[in-house]
Design a protein around this motif. Sequence first.
Motif, PDB file in Angstrom:
ATOM      1  N   GLY A  36      39.818  22.407 -14.999  1.00  0.00           N
ATOM      2  CA  GLY A  36      40.299  22.249 -16.366  1.00  0.00           C
ATOM      3  C   GLY A  36      39.287  22.684 -17.411  1.00  0.00           C
ATOM      4  N   GLY A  37      38.155  23.223 -16.945  1.00  0.00           N
ATOM      5  CA  GLY A  37      37.120  23.681 -17.860  1.00  0.00           C
ATOM      6  C   GLY A  37      36.189  22.595 -18.349  1.00  0.00           C
ATOM      7  N   HIS A  38      36.303  21.395 -17.758  1.00  0.00           N
ATOM      8  CA  HIS A  38      35.466  20.273 -18.166  1.00  0.00           C
ATOM      9  C   HIS A  38      34.126  20.327 -17.453  1.00  0.00           C
ATOM     10  N   LEU A  39      33.075  20.126 -18.194  1.00  0.00           N
ATOM     11  CA  LEU A  39      31.731  20.190 -17.648  1.00  0.00           C
ATOM     12  C   LEU A  39      31.518  19.121 -16.575  1.00  0.00           C
ATOM     13  N   ALA A  60      31.242  29.621 -17.877  1.00  0.00           N
ATOM     14  CA  ALA A  60      31.889  28.844 -16.812  1.00  0.00           C
ATOM     15  C   ALA A  60      33.343  28.557 -17.162  1.00  0.00           C
ATOM     16  N   TYR A  61      33.585  28.165 -18.405  1.00  0.00           N
ATOM     17  CA  TYR A  61      34.937  27.884 -18.883  1.00  0.00           C
ATOM     18  C   TYR A  61      35.822  29.117 -18.766  1.00  0.00           C
ATOM     19  N   THR A  62      35.323  30.259 -19.225  1.00  0.00           N
ATOM     20  CA  THR A  62      36.093  31.507 -19.178  1.00  0.00           C
ATOM     21  C   THR A  62      36.443  31.878 -17.738  1.00  0.00           C
ATOM     22  N   ALA A  63      35.468  31.769 -16.836  1.00  0.00           N
ATOM     23  CA  ALA A  63      35.712  32.117 -15.429  1.00  0.00           C
ATOM     24  C   ALA A  63      36.782  31.226 -14.817  1.00  0.00           C
TER      25      ALA A  63
END
Length: 137
Positions: A36-39, A60-63
């Motif tokens: 979900g793009g959460h760190l 990381a979010y984009t990937a």
Amino acid sequence: MTNRITHEAALLGLAAGIRKAKELNQRSTLSIVDDGGHLIASVRVDDAAFGTIEIAHNKAYTAAAFRQSTAAWMEVVQPGAALYGLERSCARPFVVFGGGIPIVDGNSVIGGVGVSGGPVEADEAIANSIVSAIQQQ
């Protein structure tokens, strides 16, 4: 590996990435996000510029969000190309240069890795070492 990234696997991935960054003499930030793009985890290697923190997270979010390497976007977002301006169309910054790699389990993307601080080739090498370490879990 399971169908999600545990914090234990993320920490092992970061350890592998730190080793690679030291080997390449790079001062970088390394970030791992879930599907979900959460760190999940991030580390700023000693003396890395603080500006690398947000860039690594955005890679990381984009990937994870687009399910492919950030490097795959550079050519198609240039002026005159089919997706020109795409990187400015998202609420969260969309990174179009190397250093972001999705984490895949079978056919599913379960997260992403982003590295920022060095030349693209070094960022990608460090990111690949993180992904490899996580996928071995």
